[in-house]
Design an enzyme around this catalytic site. Sequence first.
Site, PDB file in Angstrom:
ATOM      1  N   ASP A   7      -8.521  10.499   3.747  1.00  0.00           N
ATOM      2  CA  ASP A   7      -7.905   9.775   2.642  1.00  0.00           C
ATOM      3  C   ASP A   7      -6.653   9.056   3.149  1.00  0.00           C
ATOM      4  O   ASP A   7      -6.020   9.505   4.110  1.00  0.00           O
ATOM      5  CB  ASP A   7      -7.532  10.732   1.505  1.00  0.00           C
ATOM      6  CG  ASP A   7      -7.017   9.985   0.279  1.00  0.00           C
ATOM      7  OD1 ASP A   7      -7.771   9.168  -0.269  1.00  0.00           O
ATOM      8  OD2 ASP A   7      -5.863  10.214  -0.117  1.00  0.00           O
ATOM      9  N   GLU A   9      -2.987   6.741   1.828  1.00  0.00           N
ATOM     10  CA  GLU A   9      -2.109   6.184   0.806  1.00  0.00           C
ATOM     11  C   GLU A   9      -1.554   4.885   1.371  1.00  0.00           C
ATOM     12  O   GLU A   9      -1.365   4.762   2.593  1.00  0.00           O
ATOM     13  CB  GLU A   9      -0.973   7.154   0.451  1.00  0.00           C
ATOM     14  CG  GLU A   9      -1.437   8.495  -0.107  1.00  0.00           C
ATOM     15  CD  GLU A   9      -2.203   8.378  -1.409  1.00  0.00           C
ATOM     16  OE1 GLU A   9      -2.003   7.375  -2.132  1.00  0.00           O
ATOM     17  OE2 GLU A   9      -3.014   9.271  -1.700  1.00  0.00           O
ATOM     18  N   HIS A  57       2.261   7.637  -5.174  1.00  0.00           N
ATOM     19  CA  HIS A  57       2.290   8.661  -4.114  1.00  0.00           C
ATOM     20  C   HIS A  57       3.666   9.237  -3.811  1.00  0.00           C
ATOM     21  O   HIS A  57       3.777  10.227  -3.069  1.00  0.00           O
ATOM     22  CB  HIS A  57       1.655   8.128  -2.826  1.00  0.00           C
ATOM     23  CG  HIS A  57       2.171   6.799  -2.370  1.00  0.00           C
ATOM     24  ND1 HIS A  57       3.493   6.538  -2.100  1.00  0.00           N
ATOM     25  CD2 HIS A  57       1.497   5.630  -2.132  1.00  0.00           C
ATOM     26  CE1 HIS A  57       3.630   5.290  -1.698  1.00  0.00           C
ATOM     27  NE2 HIS A  57       2.429   4.703  -1.725  1.00  0.00           N
ATOM     28  N   HIS A 150      -0.463  11.550  -5.948  1.00  0.00           N
ATOM     29  CA  HIS A 150      -1.459  11.409  -4.903  1.00  0.00           C
ATOM     30  C   HIS A 150      -0.824  11.736  -3.547  1.00  0.00           C
ATOM     31  O   HIS A 150       0.313  11.356  -3.281  1.00  0.00           O
ATOM     32  CB  HIS A 150      -1.998   9.980  -4.867  1.00  0.00           C
ATOM     33  CG  HIS A 150      -2.866   9.641  -6.028  1.00  0.00           C
ATOM     34  ND1 HIS A 150      -4.225   9.452  -5.910  1.00  0.00           N
ATOM     35  CD2 HIS A 150      -2.590   9.474  -7.336  1.00  0.00           C
ATOM     36  CE1 HIS A 150      -4.734   9.166  -7.100  1.00  0.00           C
ATOM     37  NE2 HIS A 150      -3.757   9.171  -7.984  1.00  0.00           N
ATOM     38  N   ASP A 155      -5.311  15.382  -1.315  1.00  0.00           N
ATOM     39  CA  ASP A 155      -6.526  14.772  -1.851  1.00  0.00           C
ATOM     40  C   ASP A 155      -7.734  15.067  -0.971  1.00  0.00           C
ATOM     41  O   ASP A 155      -8.858  15.206  -1.470  1.00  0.00           O
ATOM     42  CB  ASP A 155      -6.336  13.257  -2.002  1.00  0.00           C
ATOM     43  CG  ASP A 155      -5.452  12.918  -3.203  1.00  0.00           C
ATOM     44  OD1 ASP A 155      -4.970  13.851  -3.868  1.00  0.00           O
ATOM     45  OD2 ASP A 155      -5.234  11.726  -3.460  1.00  0.00           O
TER      46      ASP A 155
END
Length: 228
Positions: A7, A9, A57, A150, A155
Amino acid sequence: MREIVLDTETTGLDPFDGHRVVEIGCIELLNRIPTGRVWHCHLNPEREVPYQAFEVHGLSTEFLRDKPRFAELADDMLTFIEGAMLVMHNAAFDFGFLNAELDRLSRPLLHWDCVVDTLALARRRHPGAPCSLDALCKRYSVDLSEREKHGALLDCRLLAGVYVELVGGHQARLEFAVNGTQAALVGANHDAIKPRERPLASRLTAVEIEAHRAFVATLGAEALWLRY
């Protein structure tokens, strides 16, 4: 089978509009079981972080200012994910951003045929239902209590739990369900099934037992085997 749940950001939604990656999280799965190996970093995006992205985030321009740039960690990341299938939710987003970062360095790009998109899997399995990561965590009772904002690594941990359910659920966790016809057969034969007076002796050899212990040791501190 080695897979990497991944994942990112970012500073925004479109890498072709000057937006950059600010965090990458990776969790290694072996045969769909977390091994305990992770790869994680925060990155200096070499630009300001818009307030809208910060709200998502919580990574500010000031926090990221002294972090390494993607160019400094690209080789380390590529080494970690080499040879694995990449499991991502809404994969086109993370895939596009990572390839944009690699393209800036004139490095070979990631290949789509090495990607598993859990959003596409969820939409096929639950047509018409919400398929965000939050919605899937609630559907599959994956604990969301730590997710205030997030975060790439958090995640990944959530997605790893969801992914197991999407590709097999209880069977993937070595729990076996009995369905319709099987249940009827089990019920009908219940009275005829009696326990053995003397349990069968184990057929495992000392060599096999030691080989199993050595294998479990390779799975890392979070291996499921260590819970039993």
